[in-house]
Each structure stands twice: as C-alpha cells, then as structure tokens.
Design a protein around this motif. Structure first.
Motif, PDB file in Angstrom:
ATOM      1  N   MET A 109       3.834  13.426   5.933  1.00 33.04           N
ATOM      2  CA  MET A 109       2.526  13.849   5.461  1.00 33.04           C
ATOM      3  C   MET A 109       1.460  13.141   6.301  1.00 33.04           C
ATOM      4  O   MET A 109       1.571  11.969   6.612  1.00 33.04           O
ATOM      5  CB  MET A 109       2.360  13.491   3.988  1.00 33.04           C
ATOM      6  N   ASN A 110       0.419  13.850   6.665  1.00 31.87           N
ATOM      7  CA  ASN A 110      -0.693  13.316   7.442  1.00 31.87           C
ATOM      8  C   ASN A 110      -1.962  13.363   6.607  1.00 31.87           C
ATOM      9  O   ASN A 110      -2.141  14.247   5.770  1.00 31.87           O
ATOM     10  CB  ASN A 110      -0.898  14.132   8.711  1.00 31.87           C
ATOM     11  N   TYR A 111      -2.855  12.427   6.873  1.00 29.06           N
ATOM     12  CA  TYR A 111      -4.097  12.350   6.117  1.00 29.06           C
ATOM     13  C   TYR A 111      -5.189  11.794   7.025  1.00 29.06           C
ATOM     14  O   TYR A 111      -5.042  10.714   7.580  1.00 29.06           O
ATOM     15  CB  TYR A 111      -3.890  11.427   4.903  1.00 29.06           C
ATOM     16  N   ASN A 112      -6.262  12.527   7.203  1.00 29.59           N
ATOM     17  CA  ASN A 112      -7.370  12.109   8.050  1.00 29.59           C
ATOM     18  C   ASN A 112      -8.631  12.161   7.204  1.00 29.59           C
ATOM     19  O   ASN A 112      -9.222  13.218   6.998  1.00 29.59           O
ATOM     20  CB  ASN A 112      -7.484  13.039   9.259  1.00 29.59           C
ATOM     21  N   LYS A 113      -9.054  11.010   6.683  1.00 32.86           N
ATOM     22  CA  LYS A 113     -10.222  10.942   5.816  1.00 32.86           C
ATOM     23  C   LYS A 113     -11.001   9.671   6.131  1.00 32.86           C
ATOM     24  O   LYS A 113     -10.423   8.606   6.292  1.00 32.86           O
ATOM     25  CB  LYS A 113      -9.782  10.933   4.353  1.00 32.86           C
ATOM     26  N   ALA A 114     -12.312   9.793   6.225  1.00 27.44           N
ATOM     27  CA  ALA A 114     -13.168   8.642   6.490  1.00 27.44           C
ATOM     28  C   ALA A 114     -14.278   8.605   5.446  1.00 27.44           C
ATOM     29  O   ALA A 114     -14.844   9.640   5.089  1.00 27.44           O
ATOM     30  CB  ALA A 114     -13.780   8.753   7.887  1.00 27.44           C
ATOM     31  N   PHE A 115     -14.567   7.406   4.958  1.00 26.72           N
ATOM     32  CA  PHE A 115     -15.664   7.167   4.031  1.00 26.72           C
ATOM     33  C   PHE A 115     -16.548   6.093   4.640  1.00 26.72           C
ATOM     34  O   PHE A 115     -16.061   5.022   5.009  1.00 26.72           O
ATOM     35  CB  PHE A 115     -15.152   6.667   2.673  1.00 26.72           C
ATOM     36  N   VAL A 116     -17.840   6.364   4.753  1.00 27.49           N
ATOM     37  CA  VAL A 116     -18.771   5.407   5.353  1.00 27.49           C
ATOM     38  C   VAL A 116     -20.018   5.336   4.482  1.00 27.49           C
ATOM     39  O   VAL A 116     -20.608   6.361   4.143  1.00 27.49           O
ATOM     40  CB  VAL A 116     -19.160   5.837   6.792  1.00 27.49           C
TER      41      VAL A 116
END
Length: 150
Positions: A1-8
């Motif tokens: 499983m892949n996950y690409n998430k950014a929180f800034v």
C-alpha cells in the motif's frame, strides 16, 4: 500500500501568484514557512525554518488568490509532487511541491475564527463536545463571496 499525504501549518511567505492554463484552468502557487523548535543538549532553545512550495488548482486556486496573502497562517493538506526540467544550458533542476487538496485559513485578527475550504468534504457538523471544528466549505455551495463563512 502506498500513501502520499502532506500536512503543513505555517505562514505564507508571499502572496499567491494566479495563472490560467491554456485550457482555462486556474492555478495558484505560493510559499509557506514552518518553524521547528527544540532544545539542544545544553538546554538552549533552537529554531529551524523550512520553506514549502504550494500549488493549488481550479476553484481552490481562485479562493487562495482571493483570500490568502503574505503573512497569513494557513493549514494545507495535499500530496507531494516533484517536477524536473532542463534549463537552456542543459542543467537538470528539481522542485518538490505540495499539491494542495484543501486548506484551512488561520484565525482572523481580533480573535475571530478562521474559515476553510475542502473540495471533497461537506460542512462540518457540531457535536456535543466543547471543541467545535472550524467550518469547511463545499465547492458546490459557493456561488458568491457572500457564501463564505469568514
């Protein structure tokens, strides 16, 4: 499983730059600075600043261009994307950006609450707890600036 998430969560370093693609789609690009604080081994407070490149598309870009400006606090949720290109002298360049999927504006001056925009979610509902979520705006509900809750 892949996950690409950014929180800034940080402050805008420049006003959003709004452009329109040949197909008519709006795109906004702007910078956000975040700070990291820690104490070193001798107990002295240290600080490090990181700069993030943000890109927003469509209605989100238009709202960013209208309501965000340098110095304002913003919470960005998105995904990381690295672009590369070659300049005229043949040097390859890389730029990593956060492609914004939604954002929430920080508090207004004077202690008022901030607003938010999320193209994929519906308005928040309050529950019986003491903590209430800031409003989230559904793209389909925006017909004029007067529809924005901030």
């Amino acid at each position: 499983m892949n996950y690409n998430k950014a929180f800034v969560l940080g402050n805008l370093t420049r006003d959003p730059e709004i452009r329109t693609t040949p197909s008519g789609q709006s795109v906004a690009s702007f910078g956000v600075a975040t700070n990291r604080f820690w104490n070193n081994q001798s107990g002295e407070k240290q600080q490090e600043v990181e700069f993030h490149n943000i890109v927003a598309w469509g209605k989100l870009a238009e709202i960013a261009g209208r309501y965000l400006n340098k110095g304002k606090m913003v919470f960005i949720e998105g995904r990381l994307k690295t672009r590369n290109w070659e300049d005229q002298s043949g040097v390859k360049h890389y730029r990593t950006e956060i492609i914004a999927e939604n954002f929430q504006m920080g508090p207004k001056t004077g202690g008022e609450g901030g607003g938010g925009y999320s193209p994929s979610s519906s308005p928040s509902s309050n529950n019986d707890s003491d903590i209430t979520a800031p409003p989230t705006i559904n793209e389909d509900e925006i017909t004029s600036p007067d529809d924005l809750p901030f």
